[in-house]
Design a protein around this motif. Structure first.
Motif, PDB file in Angstrom:
ATOM      1  N   ASN A  49       0.800  -1.226   0.000  1.00 49.59           N
ATOM      2  CA  ASN A  49       0.000   0.000   0.000  1.00 49.59           C
ATOM      3  C   ASN A  49       0.834   1.279   0.000  1.00 49.59           C
ATOM      4  O   ASN A  49       0.350   2.338   0.389  1.00 49.59           O
ATOM      5  N   VAL A  50       2.106   1.181  -0.428  1.00 52.78           N
ATOM      6  CA  VAL A  50       2.974   2.352  -0.565  1.00 52.78           C
ATOM      7  C   VAL A  50       3.462   2.368  -2.008  1.00 52.78           C
ATOM      8  O   VAL A  50       3.991   1.371  -2.503  1.00 52.78           O
ATOM      9  N   ALA A  51       3.298   3.492  -2.686  1.00 53.20           N
ATOM     10  CA  ALA A  51       3.615   3.566  -4.108  1.00 53.20           C
ATOM     11  C   ALA A  51       5.107   3.439  -4.412  1.00 53.20           C
ATOM     12  O   ALA A  51       5.489   2.831  -5.397  1.00 53.20           O
ATOM     13  N   ARG A  52       5.955   4.001  -3.565  1.00 51.69           N
ATOM     14  CA  ARG A  52       7.390   3.996  -3.839  1.00 51.69           C
ATOM     15  C   ARG A  52       8.109   2.983  -2.961  1.00 51.69           C
ATOM     16  O   ARG A  52       7.833   2.857  -1.775  1.00 51.69           O
ATOM     17  N   ALA A  53       9.074   2.301  -3.568  1.00 56.90           N
ATOM     18  CA  ALA A  53       9.892   1.350  -2.817  1.00 56.90           C
ATOM     19  C   ALA A  53      10.924   2.104  -1.990  1.00 56.90           C
ATOM     20  O   ALA A  53      11.295   3.234  -2.309  1.00 56.90           O
ATOM     21  N   VAL A  54      11.376   1.480  -0.921  1.00 55.18           N
ATOM     22  CA  VAL A  54      12.452   2.018  -0.092  1.00 55.18           C
ATOM     23  C   VAL A  54      13.755   1.440  -0.641  1.00 55.18           C
ATOM     24  O   VAL A  54      13.919   0.228  -0.709  1.00 55.18           O
ATOM     25  N   THR A  55      14.663   2.315  -1.071  1.00 54.91           N
ATOM     26  CA  THR A  55      15.932   1.852  -1.613  1.00 54.91           C
ATOM     27  C   THR A  55      17.078   2.479  -0.833  1.00 54.91           C
ATOM     28  O   THR A  55      17.010   3.641  -0.437  1.00 54.91           O
ATOM     29  N   PHE A  56      18.116   1.679  -0.607  1.00 56.14           N
ATOM     30  CA  PHE A  56      19.306   2.172   0.083  1.00 56.14           C
ATOM     31  C   PHE A  56      20.461   1.213  -0.161  1.00 56.14           C
ATOM     32  O   PHE A  56      20.267   0.100  -0.650  1.00 56.14           O
ATOM     33  N   ALA A  57      21.662   1.653   0.173  1.00 54.62           N
ATOM     34  CA  ALA A  57      22.860   0.823   0.036  1.00 54.62           C
ATOM     35  C   ALA A  57      23.341   0.433   1.424  1.00 54.62           C
ATOM     36  O   ALA A  57      23.242   1.215   2.371  1.00 54.62           O
TER      37      ALA A  57
ATOM     38  N   LYS B 101      25.296   4.598   5.630  1.00 59.40           N
ATOM     39  CA  LYS B 101      25.446   5.913   6.246  1.00 59.40           C
ATOM     40  C   LYS B 101      25.061   5.872   7.715  1.00 59.40           C
ATOM     41  O   LYS B 101      25.042   6.898   8.387  1.00 59.40           O
ATOM     42  N   GLY B 102      24.705   4.685   8.213  1.00 60.34           N
ATOM     43  CA  GLY B 102      24.340   4.525   9.613  1.00 60.34           C
ATOM     44  C   GLY B 102      22.871   4.739   9.917  1.00 60.34           C
ATOM     45  O   GLY B 102      22.464   4.701  11.072  1.00 60.34           O
ATOM     46  N   ARG B 103      22.050   4.948   8.899  1.00 56.22           N
ATOM     47  CA  ARG B 103      20.611   5.135   9.123  1.00 56.22           C
ATOM     48  C   ARG B 103      19.947   3.780   9.287  1.00 56.22           C
ATOM     49  O   ARG B 103      20.294   2.816   8.604  1.00 56.22           O
ATOM     50  N   ASN B 104      18.976   3.710  10.206  1.00 51.26           N
ATOM     51  CA  ASN B 104      18.236   2.469  10.455  1.00 51.26           C
ATOM     52  C   ASN B 104      16.909   2.497   9.713  1.00 51.26           C
ATOM     53  O   ASN B 104      16.209   3.510   9.710  1.00 51.26           O
ATOM     54  N   PHE B 105      16.570   1.360   9.097  1.00 51.37           N
ATOM     55  CA  PHE B 105      15.296   1.192   8.410  1.00 51.37           C
ATOM     56  C   PHE B 105      14.544   0.092   9.136  1.00 51.37           C
ATOM     57  O   PHE B 105      15.049  -1.015   9.285  1.00 51.37           O
ATOM     58  N   ILE B 106      13.345   0.417   9.606  1.00 53.26           N
ATOM     59  CA  ILE B 106      12.524  -0.546  10.334  1.00 53.26           C
ATOM     60  C   ILE B 106      11.199  -0.668   9.597  1.00 53.26           C
ATOM     61  O   ILE B 106      10.478   0.319   9.421  1.00 53.26           O
ATOM     62  N   VAL B 107      10.921  -1.880   9.136  1.00 49.59           N
ATOM     63  CA  VAL B 107       9.711  -2.139   8.349  1.00 49.59           C
ATOM     64  C   VAL B 107       8.947  -3.281   9.013  1.00 49.59           C
ATOM     65  O   VAL B 107       9.535  -4.318   9.311  1.00 49.59           O
ATOM     66  N   PRO B 108       7.655  -3.110   9.288  1.00 45.11           N
ATOM     67  CA  PRO B 108       6.884  -4.223   9.837  1.00 45.11           C
ATOM     68  C   PRO B 108       6.926  -5.411   8.878  1.00 45.11           C
ATOM     69  O   PRO B 108       6.712  -5.252   7.667  1.00 45.11           O
ATOM     70  N   ALA B 109       7.240  -6.579   9.383  1.00 44.97           N
ATOM     71  CA  ALA B 109       7.345  -7.772   8.537  1.00 44.97           C
ATOM     72  C   ALA B 109       6.038  -8.034   7.784  1.00 44.97           C
ATOM     73  O   ALA B 109       6.060  -8.445   6.625  1.00 44.97           O
ATOM     74  N   SER B 110       4.929  -7.762   8.420  1.00 49.46           N
ATOM     75  CA  SER B 110       3.633  -8.022   7.789  1.00 49.46           C
ATOM     76  C   SER B 110       3.351  -7.068   6.622  1.00 49.46           C
ATOM     77  O   SER B 110       2.474  -7.340   5.805  1.00 49.46           O
ATOM     78  N   ALA B 111       4.094  -5.945   6.524  1.00 46.12           N
ATOM     79  CA  ALA B 111       3.871  -4.969   5.465  1.00 46.12           C
ATOM     80  C   ALA B 111       4.810  -5.156   4.276  1.00 46.12           C
ATOM     81  O   ALA B 111       4.651  -4.490   3.260  1.00 46.12           O
ATOM     82  N   LEU B 112       5.765  -6.082   4.379  1.00 43.78           N
ATOM     83  CA  LEU B 112       6.724  -6.285   3.298  1.00 43.78           C
ATOM     84  C   LEU B 112       6.043  -6.953   2.107  1.00 43.78           C
ATOM     85  O   LEU B 112       5.439  -8.016   2.237  1.00 43.78           O
ATOM     86  N   ALA B 113       6.139  -6.316   0.945  1.00 44.54           N
ATOM     87  CA  ALA B 113       5.590  -6.887  -0.278  1.00 44.54           C
ATOM     88  C   ALA B 113       6.663  -7.677  -1.019  1.00 44.54           C
ATOM     89  O   ALA B 113       6.403  -8.763  -1.528  1.00 44.54           O
ATOM     90  N   TYR B 114       7.888  -7.136  -1.094  1.00 44.69           N
ATOM     91  CA  TYR B 114       8.995  -7.830  -1.749  1.00 44.69           C
ATOM     92  C   TYR B 114      10.317  -7.215  -1.291  1.00 44.69           C
ATOM     93  O   TYR B 114      10.339  -6.111  -0.742  1.00 44.69           O
ATOM     94  N   ALA B 115      11.382  -7.935  -1.508  1.00 48.12           N
ATOM     95  CA  ALA B 115      12.730  -7.437  -1.214  1.00 48.12           C
ATOM     96  C   ALA B 115      13.646  -7.838  -2.355  1.00 48.12           C
ATOM     97  O   ALA B 115      13.646  -8.988  -2.779  1.00 48.12           O
TER      98      ALA B 115
END
Length: 75
Positions: free
Chosen positions: A9-17, A45-59
């Motif tokens: 339900n989010v239009a843009r993917a979260v991308t990072f290295a 860069k040391g930033r933390n990304f926290i995503v609810p497992a139930s909301a993950l569509a793909y990786a």
């Protein structure tokens, strides 16, 4: 390594290295999905990304191959 996480339900993917290996990232995601806990990843860069497992569509876990940067001597 580049990571792309699709969130339901989010239009843009979260991308990072990240400096983590593909295996480390995959294991982190798999553990979170199995336990229902949030997926927690850190970028290079040391930033933390926290995503609810139930909301993950793909990786998408990118390649660990480093590409050479620069010019070749073409003769």
């Amino acid at each position: 390594m580049d990571i792309e996480l699709g969130i339901q339900n989010v239009a843009r993917a979260v991308t990072f290295a990240t400096d983590a290996t593909a295996q480390e990232v995959s294991e982190t995601i798999e553990r979170a999905l199995a336990s229902g806990e949030p997926i927690e990843l850190t970028d290079n860069k040391g930033r933390n990304f926290i995503v609810p497992a139930s909301a993950l569509a793909y990786a998408i876990v990118g390649s660990e191959t480093r590409h050479a940067v620069g010019f070749n001597n073409l003769e």
